[in-house]
Write a protein that holds these residues in place. Structure first.
Motif, PDB file in Angstrom:
ATOM      1  N   VAL A  39      36.305  67.231  46.811  1.00  0.00           N
ATOM      2  CA  VAL A  39      37.728  67.566  46.663  1.00  0.00           C
ATOM      3  C   VAL A  39      38.347  66.709  45.561  1.00  0.00           C
ATOM      4  O   VAL A  39      39.143  67.201  44.748  1.00  0.00           O
ATOM      5  CB  VAL A  39      38.483  67.390  48.001  1.00  0.00           C
ATOM      6  N   PHE A  40      37.982  65.424  45.495  1.00  0.00           N
ATOM      7  CA  PHE A  40      38.505  64.545  44.459  1.00  0.00           C
ATOM      8  C   PHE A  40      38.095  65.045  43.076  1.00  0.00           C
ATOM      9  O   PHE A  40      38.920  65.070  42.148  1.00  0.00           O
ATOM     10  CB  PHE A  40      38.009  63.114  44.685  1.00  0.00           C
ATOM     11  N   LEU A  41      36.843  65.449  42.922  1.00  0.00           N
ATOM     12  CA  LEU A  41      36.385  65.957  41.623  1.00  0.00           C
ATOM     13  C   LEU A  41      37.103  67.261  41.254  1.00  0.00           C
ATOM     14  O   LEU A  41      37.442  67.479  40.085  1.00  0.00           O
ATOM     15  CB  LEU A  41      34.879  66.157  41.653  1.00  0.00           C
ATOM     16  N   ILE A  42      37.341  68.101  42.232  1.00  0.00           N
ATOM     17  CA  ILE A  42      38.068  69.355  41.970  1.00  0.00           C
ATOM     18  C   ILE A  42      39.504  69.067  41.562  1.00  0.00           C
ATOM     19  O   ILE A  42      40.036  69.661  40.616  1.00  0.00           O
ATOM     20  CB  ILE A  42      38.002  70.287  43.199  1.00  0.00           C
ATOM     21  N   VAL A  43      40.153  68.126  42.261  1.00  0.00           N
ATOM     22  CA  VAL A  43      41.543  67.780  41.924  1.00  0.00           C
ATOM     23  C   VAL A  43      41.612  67.202  40.517  1.00  0.00           C
ATOM     24  O   VAL A  43      42.519  67.539  39.740  1.00  0.00           O
ATOM     25  CB  VAL A  43      42.133  66.815  42.974  1.00  0.00           C
ATOM     26  N   LEU A  44      40.667  66.339  40.151  1.00  0.00           N
ATOM     27  CA  LEU A  44      40.656  65.785  38.793  1.00  0.00           C
ATOM     28  C   LEU A  44      40.451  66.879  37.746  1.00  0.00           C
ATOM     29  O   LEU A  44      41.121  66.872  36.695  1.00  0.00           O
ATOM     30  CB  LEU A  44      39.552  64.738  38.661  1.00  0.00           C
ATOM     31  N   SER A  45      39.558  67.821  38.016  1.00  0.00           N
ATOM     32  CA  SER A  45      39.341  68.887  37.030  1.00  0.00           C
ATOM     33  C   SER A  45      40.552  69.807  36.918  1.00  0.00           C
ATOM     34  O   SER A  45      40.872  70.283  35.824  1.00  0.00           O
ATOM     35  CB  SER A  45      38.078  69.681  37.368  1.00  0.00           C
ATOM     36  N   VAL A  46      41.250  70.039  38.027  1.00  0.00           N
ATOM     37  CA  VAL A  46      42.475  70.850  37.965  1.00  0.00           C
ATOM     38  C   VAL A  46      43.543  70.120  37.154  1.00  0.00           C
ATOM     39  O   VAL A  46      44.261  70.742  36.353  1.00  0.00           O
ATOM     40  CB  VAL A  46      42.974  71.190  39.395  1.00  0.00           C
ATOM     41  N   GLU A  47      43.650  68.822  37.325  1.00  0.00           N
ATOM     42  CA  GLU A  47      44.607  68.044  36.511  1.00  0.00           C
ATOM     43  C   GLU A  47      44.294  68.171  35.026  1.00  0.00           C
ATOM     44  O   GLU A  47      45.202  68.293  34.210  1.00  0.00           O
ATOM     45  CB  GLU A  47      44.579  66.570  36.917  1.00  0.00           C
ATOM     46  N   ALA A  60      45.604  58.019  40.399  1.00  0.00           N
ATOM     47  CA  ALA A  60      46.179  57.600  41.685  1.00  0.00           C
ATOM     48  C   ALA A  60      46.758  58.812  42.424  1.00  0.00           C
ATOM     49  O   ALA A  60      46.572  58.943  43.646  1.00  0.00           O
ATOM     50  CB  ALA A  60      47.246  56.533  41.459  1.00  0.00           C
ATOM     51  N   TRP A  61      47.458  59.664  41.707  1.00  0.00           N
ATOM     52  CA  TRP A  61      48.000  60.866  42.350  1.00  0.00           C
ATOM     53  C   TRP A  61      46.873  61.801  42.791  1.00  0.00           C
ATOM     54  O   TRP A  61      46.965  62.463  43.839  1.00  0.00           O
ATOM     55  CB  TRP A  61      48.959  61.598  41.424  1.00  0.00           C
ATOM     56  N   ALA A  62      45.817  61.875  42.019  1.00  0.00           N
ATOM     57  CA  ALA A  62      44.660  62.678  42.421  1.00  0.00           C
ATOM     58  C   ALA A  62      44.058  62.134  43.710  1.00  0.00           C
ATOM     59  O   ALA A  62      43.659  62.904  44.594  1.00  0.00           O
ATOM     60  CB  ALA A  62      43.614  62.697  41.315  1.00  0.00           C
ATOM     61  N   LEU A  63      44.030  60.809  43.854  1.00  0.00           N
ATOM     62  CA  LEU A  63      43.511  60.189  45.073  1.00  0.00           C
ATOM     63  C   LEU A  63      44.409  60.498  46.273  1.00  0.00           C
ATOM     64  O   LEU A  63      43.912  60.818  47.360  1.00  0.00           O
ATOM     65  CB  LEU A  63      43.370  58.683  44.873  1.00  0.00           C
ATOM     66  N   ALA A  68      45.194  63.741  51.269  1.00  0.00           N
ATOM     67  CA  ALA A  68      45.963  64.719  52.043  1.00  0.00           C
ATOM     68  C   ALA A  68      45.124  65.975  52.313  1.00  0.00           C
ATOM     69  O   ALA A  68      45.073  66.463  53.455  1.00  0.00           O
ATOM     70  CB  ALA A  68      47.247  65.084  51.305  1.00  0.00           C
ATOM     71  N   LEU A  69      44.476  66.501  51.289  1.00  0.00           N
ATOM     72  CA  LEU A  69      43.652  67.708  51.472  1.00  0.00           C
ATOM     73  C   LEU A  69      42.459  67.447  52.396  1.00  0.00           C
ATOM     74  O   LEU A  69      42.123  68.280  53.238  1.00  0.00           O
ATOM     75  CB  LEU A  69      43.152  68.220  50.120  1.00  0.00           C
ATOM     76  N   THR A  70      41.845  66.267  52.254  1.00  0.00           N
ATOM     77  CA  THR A  70      40.708  65.934  53.106  1.00  0.00           C
ATOM     78  C   THR A  70      41.130  65.808  54.559  1.00  0.00           C
ATOM     79  O   THR A  70      40.419  66.258  55.463  1.00  0.00           O
ATOM     80  CB  THR A  70      40.048  64.639  52.620  1.00  0.00           C
ATOM     81  N   ARG A  71      42.275  65.238  54.812  1.00  0.00           N
ATOM     82  CA  ARG A  71      42.762  65.130  56.197  1.00  0.00           C
ATOM     83  C   ARG A  71      43.050  66.508  56.783  1.00  0.00           C
ATOM     84  O   ARG A  71      42.772  66.761  57.953  1.00  0.00           O
ATOM     85  CB  ARG A  71      44.010  64.257  56.259  1.00  0.00           C
TER      86      ARG A  71
END
Length: 158
Positions: A39-47, A60-63, A68-71
């Protein structure tokens, strides 16, 4: 009130607290680590696709978004409902047929009706046995047969 399962195997929470003598201050299940990293890698690529640069605050915002998404994702996962089942359920719910709320159609129109310029002509009817070389069909009563004589003429004027 929460009722715990009777099964000893599922009573153990599969948690990784970090390396020995340097544990993390939080508890995260193995499933959360397995879901969180992709999920972190996907969020970074979307950014990056949006055009946000790679700096401290975007990471930091990606983290934060990843946590939040992982929870949210891991709250739906348990030993009775694994990640594959949750994903399959989500996919089928997304592609399930839905009732159409807006009516299809509208005002009647003849734009879809094909019209020929010429009126269709009726086909010539073929009689049974009218093929070439076949004998003509027999009449029900030949003129000199006794069956014809037995037929009564229709009463006229009664």
């Amino acid at each position: 009130m929460r009722i715990r399962t009777d099964d000893e195997i599922y009573r153990v929470d599969a948690v990784w607290l970090g390396p020995p003598k340097a544990t993390f201050p939080w508890r995260a299940r193995y499933v959360a680590w397995g879901v969180g990293i992709p999920v972190f890698l996907i969020v970074l690529s979307v950014e990056r696709q949006i055009g946000i640069g790679f700096d401290f605050f975007s990471t930091a915002w990606a983290l934060v978004i990843t946590i939040a998404l992982t929870r949210i994702i891991t709250s739906k996962i348990s030993h009775e409902r694994p990640l594959g089942a949750v994903f399959t359920m989500w996919w089928r719910e997304l592609h399930a047929p839905r009732e159409r709320r807006t009516p299809t159609g509208g005002a009647a129109s003849a734009s879809k009706i094909r019209v020929n310029r010429e009126r269709p002509r009726p086909r010539a009817k073929r009689r049974r046995g009218a093929r070439r070389g076949a004998a003509p069909p027999p009449t029900p009563y030949p003129p000199d047969s006794p069956g014809r004589a037995r037929r009564r003429p229709a009463a006229v004027g009664r």
